[in-house]
Design a protein around this motif. Structure first.
Motif, short mmCIF file in Angstrom:
data_model
loop_
_atom_site.label_atom_id
_atom_site.label_comp_id
_atom_site.label_asym_id
_atom_site.label_seq_id
_atom_site.Cartn_x
_atom_site.Cartn_y
_atom_site.Cartn_z
N GLU A 52 0.84 -1.20 0.00
CA GLU A 52 0.00 0.00 0.00
C GLU A 52 0.88 1.26 0.00
O GLU A 52 1.90 1.32 0.70
N TYR A 53 0.49 2.23 -0.80
CA TYR A 53 1.27 3.46 -0.89
C TYR A 53 1.26 4.25 0.42
O TYR A 53 0.28 4.24 1.17
N LEU A 78 4.72 7.11 7.92
CA LEU A 78 3.80 6.03 8.26
C LEU A 78 3.13 6.22 9.63
O LEU A 78 2.34 5.38 10.05
N SER A 79 3.42 7.30 10.30
CA SER A 79 2.95 7.49 11.68
C SER A 79 1.47 7.86 11.73
O SER A 79 0.89 8.36 10.76
N GLN A 115 3.71 9.30 -3.92
CA GLN A 115 3.51 8.14 -3.05
C GLN A 115 4.58 7.08 -3.33
O GLN A 115 5.23 7.08 -4.37
N THR A 116 4.73 6.16 -2.37
CA THR A 116 5.70 5.08 -2.56
C THR A 116 5.17 3.76 -2.01
O THR A 116 4.40 3.74 -1.04
N SER A 117 5.60 2.69 -2.63
CA SER A 117 5.32 1.33 -2.13
C SER A 117 6.60 0.67 -1.64
O SER A 117 6.68 -0.54 -1.49
N PRO A 172 -1.41 -4.06 3.28
CA PRO A 172 -1.76 -2.85 4.06
C PRO A 172 -0.57 -2.35 4.89
O PRO A 172 -0.43 -2.68 6.07
N THR A 173 0.26 -1.54 4.28
CA THR A 173 1.51 -1.09 4.88
C THR A 173 1.28 -0.36 6.20
O THR A 173 1.96 -0.62 7.20
N ARG A 174 0.33 0.56 6.23
CA ARG A 174 0.10 1.35 7.44
C ARG A 174 -0.40 0.47 8.59
O ARG A 174 0.01 0.65 9.74
#
Length: 683
Positions: free
Chosen positions: A549-550, A570-571, A601-603, A657-659
């Protein structure tokens, strides 16, 4: 019945003693004829009884010279030719090159033994070589591999060397790099004030050892470029080298004088031991978990649980080792970020404020090369080449590629290297470095020009990274215009995937192939920064299946240098107190304003690793690429998968889901789970 055969052998067959080996075998099987190098490899004409010819070919193919590699051979009967004897004849150049080039070979046991035999005429001559060892690519100007085509041509063989060169029973028979103290390369010790010290051969190395023991830093001109050396057991001098070289924390390579000393201090696996003794002889990454010596560990590899180890691979290093009683640092002779230096004048001007002394010699290094670096995975001892340079370059040993197009691949921006397909083989240059550095860029450009000149082939296609700002991309565009070649843009991560497909010969796979490509940055097809990608390959097409996820890409390239910025990106609200310990209030205000307005944005999984390293308080500022991720790896030794648990489960959206992953990891850490388990869960 007497017949004549023509035999053509391709592969790594020049500069490896192949022709003299053929000569001896031909005599053994009572054959007449000739052997020579040509643009495709080695060409042999042999006349004799057919049974003898077949036996000769069988023996040659099954037992070639020790450092050669045969890719293919072709034997056919031709009209009968009469020869009086069997001869090695000069190479005939009639077309463009179509053979594998020859990398440098580490000092062989026979030559190493001669170095310290007092009665031997090469006693303490540091440039002793034979058909089985010595510099090759480092001194190559053009091919086929003949003395006249190398920089050693400046040294005319004396009568004794000429006798060895023409003696079929001598291992220096037709050794193109043959020399001795009478006719060969000279060496000198100089202070950083330019004062030359006069010493005998044996005294010189005792003096070098004494200087190292006294805490001096010495720039040593090796056969592939300069190394900066100092006592690896002395914390003060190692730290002094760091400060002078402007290399705060990146680990230094360590040279052990003897394998026996190394084995007394570290635990080696069979593959590590084999690689340290190989003809490539790279730096090998070894765990320091069972270390029992007195190295200045923290200064050599700050915060790391592994060491980069090598053993002597040239005569100079071997003779230094004879006089040494301790391991030494042997790091690239340059300032941090610059290319390795090989010219004596340049070394003195650039490194006189780094080194206290210099060891110079007068052999020109045509192709400077850093040491290669190899690591083996702890579980299955899978080889991973971190840096592909001396001992490996400029070849790639895969299958032959017969195609009409001549392809030049420009590679990426940071760990730059070039790939060229001008004939049936792929050629990969030595590691060149970060193209932000002007000197590295100049060497990168010169290497491209050298490949094109060496093979006398202009590219039809130039492959470039899709990132418009890469210097390799810009040079590729220039070369495309210069040679009227088609320039093809390739997405960074698709190129990674394609390289793996090619390495494992999967382009013709009859089933779909999944590619998981994670790294720091790459210009994506949607103009965002990719780095956590899942691709599918089938029928010559690569499709992006899904990705991490970006999240926000902040402050450009600065984000890769400061892991705390990835943490900030990411906080969420629960992390405010932790962030306040890493940023001033002014910085937080600026970066949060940037995040609110951000569109890029980045993945990137690399940046996710950075964020985890920051939240665990391992590192907030990288001093070299991938530092935070390497520090995370420190915590992974033996682990029990049964104790590990994931921070995310399948969410049904198709993306990772990165976050949520990061938030769950943060909460787990805050409730008291130890770092080791958090990192094992994450990785």
């Amino acid at each position: 019945m007497v017949r004549t055969y023509k035999v053509v052998i391709t592969g790594r067959v020049q500069g490896v003693g192949f022709r003299p080996h053929v000569y001896v075998l031909a005599k053994q099987f009572h054959l007449t004829g000739t052997v020579s190098n040509n643009e495709e490899g080695v060409i042999i004409y042999i006349t004799g009884e057919e049974n003898n010819i077949r036996s000769f070919i069988s023996e040659l193919i099954s037992h070639p010279p020790r450092v050669s590699r045969i890719n293919a051979y072709h034997a056919e009967e031709v009209p009968l030719k009469q020869f009086e004897t069997f001869e090695i004849i000069p190479s005939q150049k009639g077309s463009t090159l179509n053979l594998q080039l020859t990398p440098d070979f580490a000092l062989c046991p026979d030559c190493a033994k001669e170095l310290t035999e007092q009665a031997n005429r090469r006693y303490y001559y540091p440039f002793t070589t034979c058909v089985n060892c010595g510099p090759r690519w480092a001194i190559t100007n053009t091919f086929p591999f003949e003395r006249d085509h190398t920089s050693i041509v400046e040294f005319t063989m004396c009568e004794a060397c000429e006798k060895e060169y023409t003696d079929p029973l001598d291992r220096r028979f037709h050794s193109q790099t043959n020399s001795c103290a009478e006719c060969g390369i000279t060496i000198q010790l100089m202070t950083n004030q330019g004062v030359i010290e006069e010493h005998s051969e044996t005294e010189l190395y005792s003096r070098i050892a004494a200087l190292l023991n006294e805490g001096n830093i010495i720039a040593v001109k090796n056969t592939s470029g300069y190394l900066l050396c100092c006592d690896a057991t002395n914390p003060e001098v190692v730290q002094k080298l760091r400060e002078r070289k402007n290399r705060p924390t990146k680990p230094f390579a360590i040279l052990y004088p003897k394998v026996a000393m190394l084995e007394n201090e570290v635990r080696l696996t069979p593959k590590q031991r084999q690689t340290l003794a190989s003809t490539e002889r790279p730096v090998v990454i070894i765990s320091k978990g069972h270390y029992k010596g007195n190295l200045a560990l923290q200064e050599l590899a700050p915060g790391l649980n592994q060491l980069g180890i090598m053993v002597p691979y040239t005569g100079i290093l071997a003779l230094m080792a004879e006089a040494l009683t301790m391991p030494i640092v042997a790091t690239s002779g340059n300032l941090h970020g610059s290319p390795i230096i090989s010219d004596s004048k340049e070394a003195f001007e650039t490194l006189r404020n780094v080194a206290d002394y210099f060891i110079h010699h007068n052999l020109h290094v045509s192709n400077p090369q850093d040491d290669s670096v190899v690591k083996y995975s702890s579980k299955f001892e899978q080889e991973v080449i971190f840096r592909r340079s001396r001992g490996y370059a400029p070849n790639y040993f895969g299958k032959e590629h017969a195609r009409d197009e001549k392809i030049l691949a420009m590679g990426g921006h940071l760990k730059s290297a070039l790939g060229f397909l001008p004939n049936d083989y792929v050629y990969l240059s030595q590691y060149l470095g970060n193209l932000d550095n002007y000197d590295v860029y100049q060497r990168f450009e010169a290497t491209a020009d050298k490949f094109i000149a060496l093979f006398e082939q202009q590219p039809d296609n130039v492959l470039i990274d899709a990132h418009p700002g890469y210097n390799s991309t810009q040079l590729g565009l220039e070369l495309g215009r210069k040679y009227n070649a088609e320039v093809i843009k390739i997405q960074h991560h698709k190129a990674h995937f394609a390289s793996v497909l090619g390495e494992h010969e999967l382009f013709e796979a009859d089933r779909p192939v999944l590619g998981v490509i994670w790294d720091g940055t790459g210009y994506g097809e949607d103009k965002h920064i990719w780095g956590g990608e899942f691709f599918g390959y089938q029928a010559n097409r690569i499709e992006r299946i899904t990705h991490f996820e970006y999240f926000d890409w902040l402050a450009g390239d600065k984000m890769a240098q400061e892991p705390r910025l990835s943490f900030l990106s990411l906080s969420d609200e629960q992390m405010e107190k932790a962030l306040a310990k890493k940023f001033t209030q002014e910085e937080l205000a600026i970066y949060k304003a940037l995040r609110e307005k951000n569109r890029l944005q980045t993945s990137s999984v690399g940046r996710l690793f950075d964020a985890v390293a920051s939240v665990l308080n391992l590192y907030d500022f990288n001093t070299y690429e991938g530092e935070a991720a390497i520090l995370l790896e420190n915590y992974i030794g033996d682990y029990d998968l049964a104790r590990c648990y994931p921070y995310i489960k399948e969410n049904g959206t198709g993306t990772i889901p990165t976050r949520r992953l990061f938030s769950n990891l943060y909460q787990d850490y805050r409730k008291g789970t130890n770092k080791e388990l958090v990192i094992c869960n994450f990785l």
